[in-house]
Design a protein around this motif. Structure first.
Motif: not given
Lengths: 177, 221, 740
Positions: C71-75, C87-92
């Motif tokens: 979970w990466a917010a505010f990348q 806003e973009v959240l990056e998840v894997g």
């Protein structure tokens, strides 16, 4: 009120016997001024003397009740004169005024005009008294006030009678029938 | 001066006036009497230019006032007519003197001059002391006297009074009628009084009766 | 008793019905605001807790080896879309069985994008289609409430290969995450709830005034009915009880109507934006006991108010008398205002000898005292002014209006009280905010154009332990993007705001001719273009610290040509300037998995400064207070005219120009409203000035905003007249001359 004129008025509707006259008078006016039996004949005698009424052709039979009275030309004139004359505005006038109105209705005359004329005469008198009151001293004012209150009472009665004239006409003519 | 000829007025289905006429000469005091509902108030409203009649003529000094617009009639009422009603005519928040001064101020008079004249009228009425009082603090008779002063203060040619003593006792009523007729007479103003009270009507020089929307002319006695 | 109340409620014709409708409506309005105030605090808390959890969820322990969600917010820096952040959240996922992300049913596969409903709508719109380029992948799902602050939020969740997210938070279970952190906001939450309640009270006061004004409608006829009931044998207690029961019934009806309205409005909460954002209906649920308490208290309060008002009148069989004359308000009423002022003056004198808490307490007391002072002094001011107006009045309308106000200044002020308090509060906010902004911005007031970035795009990456190869790969990818013309590498020096770059590269990317003289060059995009020539650098330190605003990005090209740094962290891009190119740049940074700070001129140009929420709230509350005060004034004016219709008709019959009557009626509204508005504006400025002095902030008076505020107040007056004057026109008809 004037009994002779009232009797003349009743005779104006048609010839009547003394007994009929007394009965007609009693139904309409007895409460205003009661009349003894003999008074009718006394009045009729006086009217006959003055030529205002005459005896109809006498019918067979006996006694005073057999006489029928008829109003003369002079009698009718005198009646007209009296009916259309307004009365001096003075206290305790209503019995005369009442008699006039009833007779006027009985004879199919314009009773309202009678009342209106009387009203105007009352008003004129009230104006005189009001003027006297406004210009005069205290005694004048008090005396005027007394008269004014009585006149006002008459005037209110006149107005009320005018307002109820149709009901009165119905009542009077029903009795006559 | 005022000639009302054959005016008709109806409110919806009700016929209030059906050919009523009235004439008033300068300095003349005329009473309009009649039972309630006879149309006498409507006659006054039409004669004074408050209401516009449906038919007939109202002429004041030869001018047809029934044909005038609301603004002109309003000005005429303000300048040439005065009004006294039974009650409710004084502005409750103004003092007696200010109430009397009101018509003069409406006519454009300076406030100071108007108030001075108002106080002179109160003196004439022998009621100098009520100048600063408000209508709520006056007795009924005092209030009506102030109302009479207010109706006369701008020297109208004609004063219309609708039951001016209606809510007063006899004595107060007499006072009010006396000053109305006297002060109007002093100025040569005509007065039209609508009343159902014969004692009030007796202050007039003549009276006319309204019945069923018509003026009834009595046969001469 | 009930029968009596019912007869009171239904008897009395049209005006009584209007009166009842206004009271019920007013109560309902008050209930809606109160329930809203009670609900919005918890709602905002819930929304904020979700955002806290979204930005910094608690990660799993290093020992936990279960499959994890990355979970990466505010990348990357959020894109600004018409004043809102995208806003973009990056998840894997590290393996099958990883927990699903918040607001989604499953982990998006690499190349998949889930979007919030508002973003979905934006992407489908013609104007918003370009933002599809922002995402490395295709839109394939929708995000739910659990990950969103409010329904209008623009959030995307981008699926990434787990290898690209080595710096992300590892989550093996949501159960343990987040909760503890949300509760740390406790103190702040309390303050905010207090503010919402204060705002609700500020709105409720004018509503209460409105309800009170409505009860005066047809009061005369109503009191006649009271008297008539006494005449037929009702005791005073029965009459008072009937009135109380009537009020309670109206209160209950208003409460139920208010609850129904509130429930109806709740479903529309997503469409209504308060202070900048809307709310999920599901968030709006105040504690049930609070709702129950409000509904239960309303009829009781209404009945109590009715009983209190009945105590002020004596109902006799022959009529109704007011107990005790109102009396003219005296100048003593100025004392509370003076006291509160003195208190503030003392606080100013004490100045820094006070602790922060002491200052706050002093200011709070002073402010509350000022409000109380205005309420107490208002009637005196209206009365005194009305007296002065009446004394100098030359026109009859003015005279009548002055005397009428003089006779009942308290009633007049009561009707405008809400508007006056609103003006005061708004003045305080309007003066405080610019003063505070001016103070916090220091001496130089920076026009916003200077803050524009120097290149078409600016990318700063934070490697965070990732290999340099990934940074270089990103640089190569950026250079290949359609619309990107050149990429210059630079090194960050101070706070990420001033960069050192090579002379030749800077010239190319910035498209200005950069001479590289002995002392170096400061290149600022906007300044350079406007002046047509570069500025001489007086010394790197001075320029960075003294001239440049902290928010602006500038490039410093030092003495001599410096080659590009071997490991650049910043890239300056020359692009075709399109929004599409800007989105592609952002998408590339996102796809790199690196933490990146991205600013693009194309995005910046579309930046709409969001209105200051505090100011917007103040404006909203003021608008509400003014409109409710306007309603009270209309009721007061109409009742005043109807009550006096005979008097007015007689004045009109006597030839008074309708214009004079209209001007009297208009002045009665405009004089108190105008005077009290100006006065409370002045008091507001003075009190706020004192407040600012205590805090050591210089006063900046926003004349234009204050003028607009007074214009709004005047507008309310005009609206009241527009509604009320036609009633006057009808009231002066000759039919009102009749004696009933």
């Amino acid at each position: 009120m004037s009994v002779p004129h009232t009797v003349l008025g009743l005779l104006r509707t048609g010839p009547r016997h003394g007994y009929d006259l007394k009965k007609a008078y009693d139904t309409r006016f007895a409460h205003a001024r009661p009349l003894r039996y003999g008074q009718i004949y006394a009045t009729l005698a006086r009217l006959q003397r003055d030529g205002l009424v005459i005896l109809d052709a006498e019918e067979p039979g006996q006694g005073p009740d057999r006489k029928r009275y008829v109003i003369t030309e002079d009698g009718a004139t005198e009646l007209e004169r009296w009916l259309h004359e307004t009365e001096e505005p003075e206290p305790y006038l209503h019995s005369t005024l009442f008699a006039k109105v009833v007779l006027a209705l009985l004879l199919g005359e314009d009773a309202r005009a009678t009342l209106d004329a009387q009203r105007a005469r009352h008003m004129a008198r009230m104006r005189e008294l009001t003027e006297l009151k406004r210009t005069g001293d205290t005694v004048d004012q008090l005396l005027s006030d007394h008269a004014l209150f009585h006149l006002e009472a008459d005037l209110r009665w006149i107005e009320l009678t005018a307002a109820r004239i149709d009901r009165l006409r119905t009542a009077v003519t029903a009795d006559a029938g | 001066m005022l000639h009302v000829t054959g005016i008709r007025k109806r409110f919806g289905q009700t016929i209030a006036l059906d050919g009523a006429s009235l004439d008033v000469s300068p300095g003349e005091v005329v009473a309009v009497v009649g039972p309630s509902g006879s149309g006498k108030s409507t006659l006054l409203h039409c004669a004074a230019g408050i209401l516009r009649p449906d038919g007939g003529e109202v002429a004041f000094d030869g001018r047809r006032i029934d044909a005038l617009g609301e603004g002109d009639r309003s000005r005429l009422r303000r300048t040439s007519f005065g009004f006294v009603f039974q009650f409710g005519q004084l502005v409750p928040e103004l003092t007696a003197a200010e109430n009397i001064a009101l018509p003069m101020m409406l006519g454009g008079a300076r406030r100071r001059a108007a108030l001075a004249e108002a106080r002179r009228w109160l003196a004439l009425l022998d009621r100098r002391e009520v100048a600063g009082k408000r209508p709520g603090d006056l007795s009924g008779g005092e209030g009506q006297r102030v109302a009479v002063a207010r109706a006369l203060v701008h020297r109208p040619r004609l004063v219309f009074a609708d039951e001016p003593t209606g809510s007063l006792d006899s004595l107060s009523g007499e006072h009010v009628m006396d000053i109305l007729v006297r002060l109007a007479g002093d100025d040569g103003a005509g007065v039209v009084i609508v009343t159902h009270d014969p004692r009030v009507a007796a202050y007039a020089q003549r009276d006319v009766t309204v019945r069923d929307g018509r003026v009834v002319t009595p046969v001469a006695a | 008793m009930i029968g009596l109340a019912v007869s009171l409620l239904v008897g009395g014709g049209r005006r009584a019905a209007v009166r009842l409708a206004l009271i019920v409506g007013g109560v309902a309005m008050g209930i809606v605001f109160l329930l809203g105030a009670l609900a919005i605090g918890p709602a905002r808390d819930r929304a904020d807790a979700r955002v806290t959890e979204r930005h910094s969820p608690a990660g799993a322990l290093p020992s936990d080896s279960r499959p994890a969600l990355l979970w990466a917010a505010f990348q990357t820096t959020p894109t600004s879309v018409d004043g809102r952040d995208l806003e973009v959240l990056e998840v894997g996922a590290t393996g099958p069985g990883a927990p699903a992300p918040l607001g989604a049913e499953r982990v998006p596969a690499p190349g998949e994008v889930f979007v919030s409903p508002a973003l979905d709508r934006l992407l489908r719109s013609d104007a918003g289609r370009v933002y599809r380029l922002r995402f490395p992948g295709r839109v394939d799902g929708t995000l739910g409430r659990a990950v969103l602050h409010d329904p209008d939020e623009l959030v995307a969740m981008v699926g990434m290969p787990s290898a690209a997210l080595d710096g992300a938070t590892r989550i093996t279970s949501w159960a343990a995450a987040g909760r503890a952190e949300a509760d740390q906001n406790g103190g702040n939450t309390f303050n905010r709830r207090l503010v919402y309640l204060l705002v609700a009270v500020a709105v409720l006061v004018p509503i209460a005034v409105f309800v009170a004004a409505s009860t005066r409608l047809g009061a005369a006829a109503r009191e006649q009915r009271f008297a008539a009931m006494r005449l037929v044998g009702a005791t005073p207690r029965q009459v008072a009880g009937g009135a109380a029961a009537e009020a309670a019934a109206a209160g209950l009806a208003g409460g139920v109507l208010g609850l129904v309205l509130a429930l109806g409005l709740r479903t529309r909460a997503a469409d209504v934006s308060i202070a900048g954002y809307s709310t999920f209906p599901a968030d709006l649920s105040p504690p049930v006991w609070q709702v129950a308490a409000v509904l239960a208290a309303t009829p009781g309060l209404a009945a109590a108010a009715a009983l209190v008002s009945m105590r002020r009148i004596a109902v006799t069989p022959l009529g109704v008398r007011r107990r005790g004359s109102a009396g003219r308000p005296s100048a003593w009423r100025l004392i509370p205002l003076g006291l509160s002022w003195a208190e503030l003056a003392v606080a100013v004198q004490l100045g820094d000898t006070l602790t922060e808490d002491g200052k706050l307490a002093a200011l709070g007391v002073g402010f509350a005292g000022a409000i109380l002072g205005i309420v107490v002094a208002g009637p005196w001011l209206v009365g005194a002014l009305a007296g002065a107006v009446a004394r100098v009045a030359r026109r009859p309308g003015t005279l009548i209006a002055g005397r009428r106000l003089q006779a009942a200044p308290t009633t007049a002020f009561r009707a405008i009280g809400g508007a006056v308090l609103g003006v005061f509060a708004a003045t305080a906010v309007l003066v405080y905010l610019p003063s505070h902004d001016h103070w916090s911005n220091g001496e130089a007031h920076v026009p916003s154009s200077v803050a524009a970035p120097v290149a078409d795009a600016y990318v700063q990456v934070f490697r965070d332990g990732a290999p340099y190869a990934r940074v270089h790969a990103l640089a190569r990818r950026l250079a290949r993007l359609p619309g990107v013309e050149d990429v210059a590498a630079a090194a960050d020096t101070r706070q990420g705001r001033a960069l050192f770059a090579g002379c030749a590269e800077a010239s190319r990317v910035l498209r200005v001719r950069v001479h590289c003289p002995a002392r170096g060059v400061l290149a600022d995009r906007s300044l350079g273009r406007r002046a047509g020539e570069p500025l001489t650098l007086r010394g790197a330190r001075t320029s960075v610290g003294g001239i440049l605003p902290t928010s602006a990005v500038s490039i410093v090209v030092p003495r001599g040509a410096v080659p590009a740094p071997p490991h650049p962290s910043v890239f300056l891009l020359a692009t075709d300037g399109s929004l599409a190119a800007a989105q592609r740049v952002r998408a590339a940074v996102t796809a790199s998995g690196l933490y990146g700070d991205v600013e693009t001129a194309a995005d910046e140009a579309r930046f709409v400064p969001a209105p200051d929420p505090l100011r917007r709230q103040a404006e909203l509350v003021l608008a509400l207070m003014l409109s409710i005060a306007g309603c009270s004034l209309v009721v007061m004016m109409v009742e005043g005219v109807l009550e006096r219709r005979r008097e007015l008709a007689i004045l009109a019959a006597a030839g008074t120009r309708p214009g004079s009557l209209r001007s009297a009626a208009a002045l009665e509204i405009l004089v108190p409203l105008g005077v009290a508005s100006v006065a409370s504006c002045v008091v507001g400025v003075l009190v706020t000035a004192t407040l600012l002095r205590v805090r050591g902030i210089g006063l900046v008076i926003p004349w234009q905003a204050l003028a607009e505020l007074l214009a709004a107040s005047a507008l309310v007056g005009a609206a009241v007249l527009a509604i009320g004057l036609p009633v006057l026109g009808r009231a002066i008809g000759a039919e009102n001359l009749r004696t009933e």
